[in-house]
Design an enzyme around this catalytic site. Structure first.
Site, short mmCIF file in Angstrom:
data_model
loop_
_atom_site.label_atom_id
_atom_site.label_comp_id
_atom_site.label_asym_id
_atom_site.label_seq_id
_atom_site.Cartn_x
_atom_site.Cartn_y
_atom_site.Cartn_z
CG MET A 139 -1.96 -1.16 1.13
SD MET A 139 -3.46 -0.73 2.01
CE MET A 139 -2.91 -0.36 3.62
CG HIS A 163 7.33 -2.23 2.10
ND1 HIS A 163 6.93 -1.01 2.85
CD2 HIS A 163 5.92 -2.72 1.99
CE1 HIS A 163 5.65 -1.21 3.47
NE2 HIS A 163 5.14 -2.14 2.96
CD GLN A 196 -6.24 -3.65 2.50
OE1 GLN A 196 -6.23 -4.11 1.53
NE2 GLN A 196 -5.26 -3.42 3.42
CD GLN A 236 -2.03 -9.12 4.23
OE1 GLN A 236 -2.79 -7.93 4.33
NE2 GLN A 236 -0.88 -8.87 3.77
#
Length: 288
Positions: free
Chosen positions: A35, A42, A66, A157
């Site tokens: 995102m 990341h 979400q 997740q």
């Protein structure tokens, strides 16, 4: 990377054409869904992807489906310029950066229903994983990667996406990468930027609780006693409002009473009303 041209793809058609051209050349494709507001966590996913595949695509999309009403969709940090610079520095081949109306013609027309969400983040954020699964499913169809990389900080997740890939027969390998932490142990997160200096110091209590849990779990401590010990650590910090601590099976995300097999101890707390999650993974074989 001198002489390197990274592509910025803003439409689904652009992304599909780019990937088709790469695949026609015999290239393998990695996808790192994000995102945005990229950090060292990341970066670790991108670096791992770079080692495995010929081409790396990073998606930068703050997914509205979400976020529930009243959550931080509008406030979620965004910095596309910094994200692009980091991706280019790490040798990313393309950024897929669509707008919401490109990804969702009609947000109510379709969704992917998830199953492993009755507890933890699924209970705290009831629509969250429906939105996650839907957007990841769409990204998988658009980019058609051979491998996709996700962080283990979002343990539930990760388990849900692995289950979705299996159940929907995606021919994609899912790779989970370890949590990247600050020097004081706080898990890297875009939401850490919401914290004041005082809150930032207070947030380290989560890592102290994690360390306490790790020190106790090797002895096979029952879940209730483990919870009590970790809660006691959190209670020492006045700014910490604990939401849950839960010991679960790493594959099913079902709560378990004792340590057996591969497990994850997950926790969530609010510091100055900033919601943070953390966890630690435990395998009997790895820690024997």
């Amino acid at each position: 990377m001198k002489g390197f041209d990274m592509e910025l793809l803003t439409s689904i058609d652009q992304a599909k054409q780019c990937v088709r051209a790469w695949k026609a050349q015999g290239c393998s494709i990695a996808l790192v869904p994000t995102m945005g507001f990229l950090h060292d966590g990341h970066a670790s996913l991108i670096q791992a992807a770079r080692k495995i595949c010929d081409k790396v695509v990073v998606s930068v999309f703050v997914n509205p489906t979400q976020f529930a009403p009243g959550e931080d969709f509008d406030a979620y940090p965004r910095d596309m310029q910094a994200d692009s610079a980091l991706c280019e520095r790490l040798g990313v081949d393309a950024i897929f950066h669509p707008q919401a109306d490109e990804m969702y013609v009609n947000q109510r027309a379709y969704c992917v229903v998830e199953q492993l969400t009755s507890s933890m983040e699924g209970a705290a954020r009831p629509i969250h994983f429906r939105g996650v699964c839907t957007v990841v499913c769409k990204l998988f169809h658009i980019i058609a990667p051979d491998v996709a990389f996700f962080g283990e900080k979002d343990a539930q997740q990760l388990a849900i996406i692995k289950r979705m890939v299996r159940d929907l027969n995606f021919d994609i390998r899912i790779v989970g990468m370890p949590i990247v932490r600050e020097s004081d142990g706080l898990a890297k997160s875009s939401r850490n930027t919401y914290l004041s200096p005082e809150g930032r110091r207070a947030a380290c209590v989560l890592y102290r609780a994690i360390c306490k849990g790790k020190s106790l779990i090797a002895a096979g401590m029952p879940a209730d006693d483990l919870y009590a010990a970790m809660k006691a650590v959190c209670a020492e910090e006045p700014l910490c409002s604990l939401e849950y601590i839960c010991l679960v099976d790493a594959d099913t995300m079902q709560e378990i009473p004792i340590v057996a097999g591969n497990v994850v101890c997950c926790m969530a707390a609010r510091i100055q009303n900033v919601r943070l999650i953390d966890n630690f993974w435990w395998s009997e074989h790895a820690n024997a």
